[in-house]
Enzyme design. Structure first.
Site, mmCIF file in Angstrom:
data_model
loop_
_atom_site.group_PDB
_atom_site.id
_atom_site.type_symbol
_atom_site.label_atom_id
_atom_site.label_comp_id
_atom_site.label_asym_id
_atom_site.label_seq_id
_atom_site.Cartn_x
_atom_site.Cartn_y
_atom_site.Cartn_z
ATOM 1 N N PRO A 1 9.345 5.273 5.531
ATOM 2 C CA PRO A 1 9.636 4.014 4.833
ATOM 3 C C PRO A 1 11.084 3.564 5.012
ATOM 4 C CG PRO A 1 9.003 5.766 3.278
ATOM 5 C CD PRO A 1 8.867 6.323 4.650
ATOM 6 N N GLU B 1 7.536 13.850 0.197
ATOM 7 C CA GLU B 1 8.735 13.076 -0.159
ATOM 8 C C GLU B 1 9.561 12.736 1.066
ATOM 9 O OE1 GLU B 1 6.826 13.078 -3.125
ATOM 10 O OE2 GLU B 1 7.179 15.149 -2.519
ATOM 11 N N ARG C 1 -3.444 -3.212 22.292
ATOM 12 C CA ARG C 1 -3.829 -4.596 22.616
ATOM 13 C C ARG C 1 -2.975 -5.180 23.726
ATOM 14 N NH1 ARG C 1 -3.121 -8.345 19.776
ATOM 15 N NH2 ARG C 1 -5.024 -9.540 19.711
ATOM 16 N N ASP D 1 -1.187 -16.471 23.415
ATOM 17 C CA ASP D 1 -0.232 -15.715 22.609
ATOM 18 C C ASP D 1 1.205 -16.084 22.968
ATOM 19 O OD1 ASP D 1 -1.615 -12.442 21.823
ATOM 20 O OD2 ASP D 1 -2.006 -14.429 21.053
HETATM 21 C C1 JA8 Z 1 5.488 5.551 4.612
HETATM 22 BR BR1 JA8 Z 1 5.303 9.431 3.181
HETATM 23 C C2 JA8 Z 1 5.418 7.914 4.311
HETATM 24 C C3 JA8 Z 1 5.552 8.111 5.677
HETATM 25 C C4 JA8 Z 1 5.672 7.022 6.526
HETATM 26 C C5 JA8 Z 1 5.638 5.753 5.990
HETATM 27 S S1 JA8 Z 1 5.768 4.207 6.779
HETATM 28 C C6 JA8 Z 1 5.650 3.367 5.242
HETATM 29 N N1 JA8 Z 1 5.721 2.000 5.129
HETATM 30 N N2 JA8 Z 1 5.497 4.218 4.247
HETATM 31 C C7 JA8 Z 1 5.375 6.655 3.769
#
Ligand code: JA8
Length: 260
Positions: free
Chosen positions: A98, A125, A163, A178
């Site tokens: 994230p 985590e 794709r 596209d």
């Molecule tokens: C997450 Br735990 C975790 C691992 C990778 C990603 S990519 C994202 N938007 N959330 C959570």
């Protein structure tokens, strides 16, 4: 195009890759996907893949060794460390997190050009920072929301890159279209019936006037983009006619034709 996916949950991928454009690409010999269970590379009788965080706090952190051994088994002993040492990327090693850079169509194009991609799916985590420090050439997220692991993010990236592999989408038409409207949202689509519960298909689409239909679609694409994603409009390559339409839309006008 070859994808190598490192995960603690290989089973999550089966259904998705067995029923999709990805399946067709695999069947056509255009794409290969190898799914690697990180646990298979974890040393010790118990094959431990996670541990408590240094410094305390809750949750668990994925250990570096199983991921390091998996990468070296897949790519060879030298390549992963050499890429970080020299800065020359031969095979992108992407950590899904994230905290990563936001995935985009431009990034999908970049990954496709390498012809090979390694995706590391984090869980819990987080992943021991030394995976990024020593091995990952990219850290990527698919959006500003938190998933429970990188697997769904990896699936999204595999599909978006697949794709773009030449031959996967069949004909060239979709690609040509596209490239023309790549920076805009799509115009609305309709199919039969011409009226459903009072909601009618716009008359122009039934007219058979293809030049007029093309103008209507372009204007609707601009209208939607202006309303929903004005940020995209900033970077879009717009013709003089496009700009006239956008200005009219900004003034709240509904231009009939040619932006008059
Ligand atoms: C997450 Br735990 C975790 C691992 C990778 C990603 S990519 C994202 N938007 N959330 C959570």
């Amino acid at each position: 195009m070859r994808f190598d996916i490192l995960t603690l949950f290989p089973g999550l991928f089966r259904g998705v890759f067995e029923e999709s454009i990805v399946r067709r690409a695999i069947d056509a010999g255009l794409v290969t996907i190898a799914i690697h269970n990180i646990r298979d590379y974890a040393p010790g009788k118990h094959r431990i893949t996670d541990d408590a965080p240094y410094g305390g706090g809750g949750g668990m952190v994925m250990k570096v060794e199983p991921i390091a051994y998996a990468l070296e088994a897949i790519l060879g002993e030298d390549l992963p460390l050499r890429q970080k040492r020299t800065g020359l990327v031969e095979v992108p090693i992407v950590l899904l997190t994230p905290a990563g850079r936001l995935f985009s169509q431009a990034m999908a194009r970049e990954f496709e050009r390498y012809g090979r991609l390694v995706l590391i799916c984090g869980r819990y985590e987080g992943v021991d920072e030394r995976v990024s420090q020593l091995f990952a050439t990219h850290e990527v997220s698919i959006g500003d929301y938190v998933l429970s692991g990188g697997e769904i993010a990896a699936m999204a990236i595999v599909e978006a890159v697949t794709r773009l592999v030449p031959g996967v989408l069949g004909d060239m038409r979709a690609i040509v279209e596209d490239s023309h409207s790549a920076d805009l949202l799509e115009h609305p689509h309709y199919t039969r019936p011409p009226e459903f519960r009072g909601a009618k298909v716009p008359e122009v689409l039934l007219s058979g006037d293809h030049a007029e239909i093309a103008r209507w679609r372009r204007r609707e694409a601009l209208r939607r983009t202006l309303e929903r994603r004005p940020d995209l409009l900033e970077k879009a390559s717009l013709s003089d006619q496009d700009r006239l339409w956008v200005e009219a839309l900004r003034r709240g006008e509904t231009p009939s034709q040619e932006g008059e």
